[in-house]
Write an enzyme that holds these catalytic residues in place. Structure first.
Site, PDB file in Angstrom:
ATOM      1  N   ASP A 105     -11.968  10.984  -0.724  1.00  0.00           N
ATOM      2  CA  ASP A 105     -13.407  10.700  -0.836  1.00  0.00           C
ATOM      3  C   ASP A 105     -14.213  11.996  -0.877  1.00  0.00           C
ATOM      4  O   ASP A 105     -13.727  13.045  -0.433  1.00  0.00           O
ATOM      5  CB  ASP A 105     -13.859   9.834   0.354  1.00  0.00           C
ATOM      6  N   LYS A 132     -21.325  21.922  -1.355  1.00  0.00           N
ATOM      7  CA  LYS A 132     -21.346  21.029  -0.184  1.00  0.00           C
ATOM      8  C   LYS A 132     -21.001  21.755   1.125  1.00  0.00           C
ATOM      9  O   LYS A 132     -21.090  21.164   2.196  1.00  0.00           O
ATOM     10  CB  LYS A 132     -20.355  19.871  -0.383  1.00  0.00           C
ATOM     11  N   ALA A 176     -18.012  14.101  -0.024  1.00  0.00           N
ATOM     12  CA  ALA A 176     -18.855  14.275   1.166  1.00  0.00           C
ATOM     13  C   ALA A 176     -20.146  14.954   0.734  1.00  0.00           C
ATOM     14  O   ALA A 176     -20.205  15.576  -0.334  1.00  0.00           O
ATOM     15  CB  ALA A 176     -18.139  15.126   2.212  1.00  0.00           C
ATOM     16  N   ASP A 177     -21.170  14.825   1.559  1.00  0.00           N
ATOM     17  CA  ASP A 177     -22.451  15.498   1.282  1.00  0.00           C
ATOM     18  C   ASP A 177     -22.481  16.885   1.874  1.00  0.00           C
ATOM     19  O   ASP A 177     -23.102  17.790   1.328  1.00  0.00           O
ATOM     20  CB  ASP A 177     -23.601  14.658   1.836  1.00  0.00           C
ATOM     21  N   GLY A 227     -24.664   8.047  -0.651  1.00  0.00           N
ATOM     22  CA  GLY A 227     -24.456   6.879  -1.521  1.00  0.00           C
ATOM     23  C   GLY A 227     -24.619   5.564  -0.755  1.00  0.00           C
ATOM     24  O   GLY A 227     -24.618   4.494  -1.360  1.00  0.00           O
ATOM     25  N   GLY A 276     -22.660   9.552   3.216  1.00  0.00           N
ATOM     26  CA  GLY A 276     -23.557   8.401   3.202  1.00  0.00           C
ATOM     27  C   GLY A 276     -24.776   8.505   2.317  1.00  0.00           C
ATOM     28  O   GLY A 276     -25.613   7.610   2.323  1.00  0.00           O
ATOM     29  N   GLU A 319     -16.718   3.413   4.503  1.00  0.00           N
ATOM     30  CA  GLU A 319     -15.961   4.670   4.414  1.00  0.00           C
ATOM     31  C   GLU A 319     -15.396   5.042   5.786  1.00  0.00           C
ATOM     32  O   GLU A 319     -14.238   5.443   5.906  1.00  0.00           O
ATOM     33  CB  GLU A 319     -16.854   5.797   3.890  1.00  0.00           C
ATOM     34  N   SER A 344     -19.874  10.129  -6.937  1.00  0.00           N
ATOM     35  CA  SER A 344     -19.574  10.696  -8.255  1.00  0.00           C
ATOM     36  C   SER A 344     -18.306  11.548  -8.249  1.00  0.00           C
ATOM     37  O   SER A 344     -17.661  11.696  -9.285  1.00  0.00           O
ATOM     38  CB  SER A 344     -20.766  11.511  -8.745  1.00  0.00           C
ATOM     39  N   THR A 345     -17.915  12.101  -7.097  1.00  0.00           N
ATOM     40  CA  THR A 345     -16.677  12.890  -7.016  1.00  0.00           C
ATOM     41  C   THR A 345     -15.470  11.951  -6.885  1.00  0.00           C
ATOM     42  O   THR A 345     -14.489  12.080  -7.626  1.00  0.00           O
ATOM     43  CB  THR A 345     -16.718  13.860  -5.817  1.00  0.00           C
TER      44      THR A 345
HETATM   45  C1  5RP Z   1     -21.210   7.849  -0.198  1.00  0.00           C
HETATM   46  C2  5RP Z   1     -20.665   9.180   0.189  1.00  0.00           C
HETATM   47  C3  5RP Z   1     -20.269  10.118  -0.897  1.00  0.00           C
HETATM   48  O1  5RP Z   1     -18.932  10.441  -0.764  1.00  0.00           O
HETATM   49  C4  5RP Z   1     -21.107  11.351  -0.806  1.00  0.00           C
HETATM   50  O2  5RP Z   1     -22.446  10.969  -0.876  1.00  0.00           O
HETATM   51  C5  5RP Z   1     -20.779  12.359  -1.912  1.00  0.00           C
HETATM   52  O3  5RP Z   1     -21.196  11.851  -3.146  1.00  0.00           O
HETATM   53  P1  5RP Z   1     -21.015  12.635  -4.505  1.00  0.00           P
HETATM   54  O4  5RP Z   1     -19.539  12.781  -4.711  1.00  0.00           O
HETATM   55  O5  5RP Z   1     -21.650  11.751  -5.550  1.00  0.00           O
HETATM   56  O6  5RP Z   1     -21.703  13.961  -4.370  1.00  0.00           O
HETATM   57  O7  5RP Z   1     -20.521   9.496   1.344  1.00  0.00           O
HETATM   58  O8  5RP Z   1     -21.583   7.104   0.927  1.00  0.00           O
END
Ligand code: 5RP
Length: 251
Positions: free
Chosen positions: A102, A142, A104-105, A118, A116, A124, A47-48
């Protein structure tokens, strides 16, 4: 490591309460300022990252960016980028990427990441491992003291063949950290299947797993494991959007 803080509002203006999605968008737009015409770009997932891909599409459309080639990190991002008219290619044709953006969690103080949630961690890691610069975009929720510290799982992509065997090996590996390994399910209660046709085993840890490189090597030695979601020493910049402004952390 260096740090730079930018305030979102002037000292005299009233406080603005931003939603988590607005913070994600602020971080994403800031990252896109690093994009220059002619670049080969790794396009993240989630989503980011979605906000960053939208913004790149918008700048291309407005003629403010030219000759961009996007390398998507998932089928979902590939579809989004195609719908925005972003020219795409892959790692086989572009083994070196100028810049990837990208989400990250989790981000630890050394800029190590967990990714991951997602489910796109393998692509990635392949794409972001081939980048000269890897800019990570997150809202402040995060940030963690150590990986696993948010209580969220460490995702591991495994082959479907006898996944229980692999999940047990993973759980036993981190027994001393109180690890519970669970197969990830989709919304229908069926095993979640990655873009590569694999499953995800989520490792829930109760404690710090200690030396991350040792843990990474041990996970990758288990037959049946394809890749894990710890991205160690890969991020070159992390852009954090919080209520008090944007912080840019450089490796
Ligand atoms: C997907 C990822 C995403 O970058 C991670 O989960 C962050 O997602 P979001 O931006 O929706 O919080 O690693 O595999």
């Amino acid at each position: 490591s260096s740090m730079e803080a930018l305030s979102l509002s002037s000292p005299m203006s009233p406080p603005v309460i931003l939603t988590q999605d607005e913070l994600k968008k602020i971080a994403a737009y800031k990252a896109v300022e690093f994009v220059e015409s002619g670049m080969v770009l790794g396009l993240g997932t989630g989503s980011t990252a979605k906000h960053a891909v939208d913004r790149i599409g918008e700048l291309l459309c407005q003629g403010k960016l030219n000759n961009i080639i996007g390398i998507p990190t998932s089928k979902k991002t590939q579809e989004q980028a195609l719908s925005l008219g972003i020219p795409l290619s892959d790692l086989d044709n572009h083994p070196t990427i100028d810049l990837a953006i990208d989400g990250a969690d989790e981000v630890d103080p050394h800029l190590n990441l967990v990714k991951g949630r997602g489910g796109s961690l393998l692509r990635e890691k392949m794409v972001e491992g081939a980048c000269k610069k890897f800019v990570v975009i997150v809202d402040e929720s995060k940030l963690v003291k150590y990986l696993g510290g948010s209580g969220l799982a460490l995702p591991v992509e495994v082959v479907p063949f006898c996944w229980k065997f692999t999940a047990n090996k993973l759980q036993n590996l981190f027994e001393s950290s109180g690890c519970v390994a669970k197969l990830r399910n989709d919304c229908k209660g069926e095993p979640f299947v990655t873009d590569n046709g694999n499953y995800i085993v989520d490792l829930y840890l109760k404690k710090d797993i200690g030396d991350l490189q040792v843990a990474s090597d041990a996970i990758l030695r288990i037959a049946g494991v394809v890749e894990h979601g710890m991205f160690l020493d890969m991020a070159t910049t992390v852009i954090v959007a919080g209520e008090l402004g944007i912080t840019i952390k450089n490796k």
